[in-house]
Design a protein around this motif. Structure first.
Motif, mmCIF file in Angstrom:
data_model
loop_
_atom_site.group_PDB
_atom_site.id
_atom_site.type_symbol
_atom_site.label_atom_id
_atom_site.label_comp_id
_atom_site.label_asym_id
_atom_site.label_seq_id
_atom_site.Cartn_x
_atom_site.Cartn_y
_atom_site.Cartn_z
ATOM 1 N N PHE A 131 -51.501 6.882 -4.074
ATOM 2 C CA PHE A 131 -52.226 8.065 -5.005
ATOM 3 C C PHE A 131 -52.730 9.012 -4.188
ATOM 4 O O PHE A 131 -52.381 10.164 -4.171
ATOM 5 N N SER A 182 -52.294 16.283 -10.625
ATOM 6 C CA SER A 182 -51.835 14.912 -11.269
ATOM 7 C C SER A 182 -52.399 13.746 -10.258
ATOM 8 O O SER A 182 -52.425 12.709 -11.005
ATOM 9 N N SER A 183 -52.066 13.721 -9.078
ATOM 10 C CA SER A 183 -52.421 12.704 -8.145
ATOM 11 C C SER A 183 -54.039 12.355 -8.165
ATOM 12 O O SER A 183 -54.190 11.407 -8.353
ATOM 13 N N LEU A 186 -54.097 10.483 -11.342
ATOM 14 C CA LEU A 186 -53.689 8.993 -11.355
ATOM 15 C C LEU A 186 -54.833 8.231 -10.471
ATOM 16 O O LEU A 186 -55.077 6.949 -10.804
ATOM 17 N N ASP A 190 -56.734 4.814 -11.787
ATOM 18 C CA ASP A 190 -56.568 3.620 -11.151
ATOM 19 C C ASP A 190 -58.367 3.105 -10.855
ATOM 20 O O ASP A 190 -58.726 2.160 -11.017
ATOM 21 N N MET A 205 -52.232 -2.791 -12.168
ATOM 22 C CA MET A 205 -52.107 -1.812 -11.217
ATOM 23 C C MET A 205 -51.188 -2.405 -9.766
ATOM 24 O O MET A 205 -51.661 -2.890 -8.881
ATOM 25 N N ARG A 209 -45.386 -0.315 -10.064
ATOM 26 C CA ARG A 209 -45.893 0.571 -11.230
ATOM 27 C C ARG A 209 -46.524 1.955 -10.685
ATOM 28 O O ARG A 209 -46.522 2.992 -11.281
ATOM 29 N N ALA A 210 -47.169 1.738 -9.642
ATOM 30 C CA ALA A 210 -47.813 2.956 -8.888
ATOM 31 C C ALA A 210 -46.623 3.759 -8.513
ATOM 32 O O ALA A 210 -46.580 5.043 -8.590
ATOM 33 N N ALA A 213 -45.028 5.679 -11.585
ATOM 34 C CA ALA A 213 -46.196 6.637 -12.075
ATOM 35 C C ALA A 213 -45.897 7.778 -11.203
ATOM 36 O O ALA A 213 -45.995 9.127 -11.642
ATOM 37 N N VAL A 216 -42.627 9.606 -12.106
ATOM 38 C CA VAL A 216 -43.034 10.516 -13.242
ATOM 39 C C VAL A 216 -43.762 11.732 -12.827
ATOM 40 O O VAL A 216 -43.409 12.848 -13.491
ATOM 41 N N LEU A 217 -44.626 11.752 -12.088
ATOM 42 C CA LEU A 217 -45.677 12.811 -11.971
ATOM 43 C C LEU A 217 -44.703 13.927 -11.235
ATOM 44 O O LEU A 217 -45.085 15.084 -11.754
#
Length: 411
Positions: A131, A182-183, A186, A190, A205, A209-210, A213, A216-217
């Motif tokens: 992230f 947005s980062s 996340l 986290d 986590m 999944r990271a 995410a 999508v971000l």
């Protein structure tokens, strides 16, 4: 009788009476406006108005041109000239200096953060640093796109591009800055999961999944930022245009501000919970000092990283608040040229935020700081070896020559 500006016959005494009644400056201003509208450069009006200073001429022509475009076509490429609010050379030099300084440092620092993360097998496996690397990448893109487009528009007053090209550049800036924010969201989530559910953190986590995410971000931010280019602009909808950005619809600007405010609200909520749990952890560790082990070490790491991210959030809010406040104000009221200049200078604070983020990581993250020390020590060893290599080579050559001379004497 003289030929009028619009082609009809007028008595010149009428112009003299108008000049006396309305005042010298207003009279000359009206003449300049009429001359610009009719393009009659060689008429008497320019002889009457030639006593105006160069700055007055430039201002009058620009203001009149904006009025013409506003009445005729708000989607003309020439409309962009009305948003070039920096009127003096000192203002342009200041903006260029700030953008050059902040942009260069931001690119260098965030590139160093990316190198430190991906050069270490330990850090690049952790979702937290994935992230952070997304944040660094977004800040790099924001610096490059923002500096190039902003300086080109406000300093060099470049307008030789289409409406679509301008909206594409604006979309790139919005994408990168939205992805940066947005980062941070996340990263806050986290930390929220790490502290609220420490026993299930590794299960919840994961790297997969990271990466999902992050995908999508970036897709979401790029889609939202591309809406004006895809058709949500005041030209296609024939709606009210923004007072701060050419061709941008006021409703879209309101929606984008709401999107940013929701992100900020979620980040603040997540960090508030993180700080509350961190405070509980500190109280727990002080009360149970006899208990030692890995869990306490993990708690201390979470508390320190939470404080680091709160510092990042504080800088983020301080840097973005002036811009967001002026954007909101522009929706409900008409901005003066002075406020638009203030907005132009406040926009450079977004670069300052991107520049400060990696400094906070380097000072607060022990893992990145350790990686930085290893990189610097390796660089020093290589530099020392390169300095010693010529001396070693000359020593080797001299020893070979001495050996050859000794062999010659013996022979």
């Amino acid at each position: 009788m003289t030929q009028g500006l619009w082609g009809e016959k007028h008595n010149f005494n009428e112009a003299e009476l108008y000049k006396t009644a309305t005042g010298e400056l207003k009279y000359k201003t009206s003449l300049v406006i009429l001359c610009v509208q009719t393009a009659l450069v060689k008429t008497k009006c320019f002889k009457e108005a030639k006593t105006l200073s160069a700055s007055s001429w430039l201002w009058l022509i620009t203001m009149d041109s904006c009025k013409i475009h506003e009445n005729a076509s708000k989607c003309s490429v020439n409309t962009m000239e009305c948003f070039m609010v920096l009127s003096t050379q000192a203002q342009k030099i200041s903006i260029a200096t700030l953008c050059g300084l902040f942009g260069t440092l931001c690119i260098f620092e965030n590139s160093l953060v990316l190198y430190l993360i991906f050069s270490s097998p330990r850090t690049r496996r952790k979702p937290s640093y994935l992230f952070i690397s997304s944040l660094a990448l977004a800040d790099i893109l924001a610096s490059i796109i923002f500096v190039c487009s902003f300086v080109n528009f406000h300093v060099f007053n470049e307008t030789n591009f289409s409406k679509e090209m301008f909206l594409l550049q604006l979309g790139g800036v919005n994408t990168s800055f939205s992805a940066s924010l947005s980062s941070l969201l996340l990263t806050a989530l986290d930390r929220y999961i790490s502290i609220s559910r420490p026993s299930k953190y590794k299960l919840l986590m994961t790297r997969k999944r990271a990466w999902i995410a992050l995908g999508v971000l970036w897709v979401t931010c790029a889609t939202i930022a591309s809406l004006p280019l895809l058709g949500w602009n005041c030209c296609m909808l024939d709606s009210t245009c923004s007072k701060l950005f050419p061709f941008v619809d006021d409703n879209y600007l309101s929606s984008w501000i709401c999107f940013i405010m929701v992100l900020l609200g979620c980040i603040i909520y997540a960090y508030a919970h993180v700080l509350w749990r961190a405070h509980q952890h500190v109280a727990y560790m002080e009360k149970h000092q006899a208990q030692t082990g890995k869990q306490n070490t993990r708690m201390r790491m979470d508390v320190m990283l939470a404080k680091t991210l709160v510092m990042v959030l504080t800088v983020l809010v301080l840097c973005w608040s002036p811009v967001l406040i002026l954007m909101i104000y522009s929706i409900f009221a008409r901005l003066s040229n002075h406020l638009r200049k203030v907005f132009a200078f406040c926009s450079t604070l977004c670069l300052l935020n991107s520049m400060v983020n990696p400094i906070i990581y380097a000072l607060r993250s022990k893992e990145l700081y350790s990686s930085l020390r290893m990189v610097l020590s390796r660089f020093r060893r290589q530099l020392k070896a390169s300095e010693e290599s010529p001396e070693a080579e000359s020593t080797r050559k001299s020893s070979v020559i001495e050996t050859v001379c000794e062999d010659t004497r013996i022979t």
